[in-house]
Design a protein around this motif. Structure first.
Motif, PDB file in Angstrom:
ATOM      1  N   ARG A 150       0.809  -1.220   0.000  1.00  0.00           N
ATOM      2  CA  ARG A 150       0.000   0.000   0.000  1.00  0.00           C
ATOM      3  C   ARG A 150       0.842   1.270   0.000  1.00  0.00           C
ATOM      4  N   THR A 151       2.157   1.144   0.176  1.00  0.00           N
ATOM      5  CA  THR A 151       3.030   2.301   0.300  1.00  0.00           C
ATOM      6  C   THR A 151       3.974   2.467  -0.877  1.00  0.00           C
ATOM      7  N   PHE A 152       4.570   1.376  -1.359  1.00  0.00           N
ATOM      8  CA  PHE A 152       5.577   1.428  -2.412  1.00  0.00           C
ATOM      9  C   PHE A 152       5.232   0.458  -3.528  1.00  0.00           C
ATOM     10  N   ASP A 153       5.949   0.583  -4.638  1.00  0.00           N
ATOM     11  CA  ASP A 153       5.826  -0.393  -5.712  1.00  0.00           C
ATOM     12  C   ASP A 153       6.206  -1.775  -5.181  1.00  0.00           C
ATOM     13  N   CYS A 154       5.631  -2.792  -5.781  1.00  0.00           N
ATOM     14  CA  CYS A 154       5.973  -4.165  -5.422  1.00  0.00           C
ATOM     15  C   CYS A 154       6.013  -4.998  -6.697  1.00  0.00           C
ATOM     16  N   GLN A 155       6.761  -6.086  -6.663  1.00  0.00           N
ATOM     17  CA  GLN A 155       6.944  -6.916  -7.844  1.00  0.00           C
ATOM     18  C   GLN A 155       6.829  -8.397  -7.494  1.00  0.00           C
ATOM     19  N   ALA A 156       6.289  -9.172  -8.423  1.00  0.00           N
ATOM     20  CA  ALA A 156       6.339 -10.624  -8.280  1.00  0.00           C
ATOM     21  C   ALA A 156       7.796 -11.067  -8.355  1.00  0.00           C
ATOM     22  N   ILE A 157       8.545 -10.547  -9.350  1.00  0.00           N
ATOM     23  CA  ILE A 157       9.980 -10.812  -9.481  1.00  0.00           C
ATOM     24  C   ILE A 157      10.681  -9.486  -9.740  1.00  0.00           C
ATOM     25  N   GLY A 158      11.713  -9.200  -8.979  1.00  0.00           N
ATOM     26  CA  GLY A 158      12.482  -7.976  -9.178  1.00  0.00           C
ATOM     27  C   GLY A 158      13.967  -8.250  -9.068  1.00  0.00           C
ATOM     28  N   ALA A 159      14.760  -7.512  -9.850  1.00  0.00           N
ATOM     29  CA  ALA A 159      16.223  -7.633  -9.773  1.00  0.00           C
ATOM     30  C   ALA A 159      16.840  -6.305 -10.157  1.00  0.00           C
ATOM     31  N   TRP A 160      17.835  -5.867  -9.410  1.00  0.00           N
ATOM     32  CA  TRP A 160      18.542  -4.625  -9.711  1.00  0.00           C
ATOM     33  C   TRP A 160      20.052  -4.780  -9.507  1.00  0.00           C
ATOM     34  N   ASN A 161      20.475  -5.918  -8.991  1.00  0.00           N
ATOM     35  CA  ASN A 161      21.896  -6.130  -8.724  1.00  0.00           C
ATOM     36  C   ASN A 161      22.331  -7.483  -9.297  1.00  0.00           C
ATOM     37  N   SER A 162      21.978  -7.714 -10.556  1.00  0.00           N
ATOM     38  CA  SER A 162      22.257  -8.992 -11.198  1.00  0.00           C
ATOM     39  C   SER A 162      22.934  -8.787 -12.545  1.00  0.00           C
ATOM     40  N   PRO A 163      24.016  -9.514 -12.820  1.00  0.00           N
ATOM     41  CA  PRO A 163      24.610  -9.464 -14.149  1.00  0.00           C
ATOM     42  C   PRO A 163      23.893 -10.388 -15.123  1.00  0.00           C
ATOM     43  N   GLY A 164      22.912 -11.184 -14.603  1.00  0.00           N
ATOM     44  CA  GLY A 164      22.214 -12.162 -15.421  1.00  0.00           C
ATOM     45  C   GLY A 164      23.041 -13.433 -15.518  1.00  0.00           C
ATOM     46  N   PRO A 165      22.637 -14.354 -16.340  1.00  0.00           N
ATOM     47  CA  PRO A 165      21.332 -14.369 -16.991  1.00  0.00           C
ATOM     48  C   PRO A 165      20.232 -14.686 -15.985  1.00  0.00           C
ATOM     49  N   LEU A 166      19.044 -14.187 -16.299  1.00  0.00           N
ATOM     50  CA  LEU A 166      17.839 -14.492 -15.539  1.00  0.00           C
ATOM     51  C   LEU A 166      16.892 -15.244 -16.468  1.00  0.00           C
ATOM     52  N   LYS A 167      16.357 -16.340 -15.999  1.00  0.00           N
ATOM     53  CA  LYS A 167      15.408 -17.129 -16.789  1.00  0.00           C
ATOM     54  C   LYS A 167      14.073 -17.090 -16.064  1.00  0.00           C
ATOM     55  N   ILE A 168      13.068 -16.527 -16.723  1.00  0.00           N
ATOM     56  CA  ILE A 168      11.723 -16.421 -16.156  1.00  0.00           C
ATOM     57  C   ILE A 168      10.782 -17.033 -17.195  1.00  0.00           C
ATOM     58  N   VAL A 169      10.298 -18.264 -16.929  1.00  0.00           N
ATOM     59  CA  VAL A 169       9.556 -19.009 -17.937  1.00  0.00           C
ATOM     60  C   VAL A 169       8.319 -19.673 -17.326  1.00  0.00           C
ATOM     61  N   ASN A 170       7.172 -19.509 -17.983  1.00  0.00           N
ATOM     62  CA  ASN A 170       5.926 -20.229 -17.680  1.00  0.00           C
ATOM     63  C   ASN A 170       5.494 -20.093 -16.223  1.00  0.00           C
ATOM     64  N   ASN A 171       5.450 -18.857 -15.736  1.00  0.00           N
ATOM     65  CA  ASN A 171       5.031 -18.594 -14.367  1.00  0.00           C
ATOM     66  C   ASN A 171       3.704 -17.853 -14.352  1.00  0.00           C
ATOM     67  N   HIS A 172       2.951 -18.006 -13.279  1.00  0.00           N
ATOM     68  CA  HIS A 172       1.828 -17.122 -12.984  1.00  0.00           C
ATOM     69  C   HIS A 172       2.411 -16.044 -12.080  1.00  0.00           C
TER      70      HIS A 172
END
Length: 188
Positions: A150-172
């Protein structure tokens, strides 16, 4: 064990892993009681999944600096209904509140597979379902919901300190603000 509730914060420790080997953390049920590989889990599996329940503002599952080769599979990971503020249900990297400042110190090779990750109180302030601040992170076939703030943005998945790779597949992915957000802060 199936249906057991763990209420301690779980930290995945760092250690030297044998190449090609993984630490698999899963519910001790037959694979036939989970969705087939490549199929998404749903809340209907809650009755058979082992549960890691967060009862405070810290993570339910966190990865220490340099933690590596962990595979979380067929688990329910949640913030309890009594939790009013939570900074991340699953926190990979930045788990101590301070982000790692070199790629060598990042958690790496963390695989989240067929996990049900959620909040339980729509009035809670939950920042993220999964913070993916590591190297070679995957979230696949999982169900992330109940991420509200209720106060700030929120995310199901968030990243800001990653060089990758990130794999995000077939999720709700279900969050009140952004489902996936990469960036938004300067990396350490």
């Amino acid at each position: 064990a199936s249906g057991v509730r763990f209420t301690e914060n779980v930290t995945l420790p760092a250690y030297t892993m044998v190449p090609g080997k993984w630490v698999i953390i899963t519910t001790n049920i037959s694979a036939s009681n989970l969705p087939a590989e490549g199929q998404r889990i749903s809340p209907s599996y809650s009755s058979v999944a082992a549960k890691i329940v967060n009862n405070n503002s810290s993570y339910a599952v966190g990865a220490a600096p340099q933690a590596n080769h962990y595979w979380l599979m067929g688990l329910e990971i949640e913030a309890a209904a009594s939790v009013t503020t939570n900074y991340g249900i699953v926190v990979i990297g930045c788990a101590s509140g301070t982000c790692e400042s070199s790629t060598a110190s990042l958690p790496s090779y963390i695989y989240i597979d067929r996990c049900y990750i959620h909040g339980n109180n729509l009035n809670s302030n939950i920042s993220r379902g999964v913070s993916a601040n590591g190297a070679s992170i995957a979230v696949v076939n999982s169900y992330i919901s109940g991420v509200t703030n209720r106060t700030f943005d929120c995310q199901a998945i968030g990243a800001w300190n990653s060089p990758g790779p990130l794999k995000i597949v077939n999720n709700h992915l279900e969050a009140a603000t952004e489902n996936v957000m990469l960036g938004g802060a300067d990396p350490s």
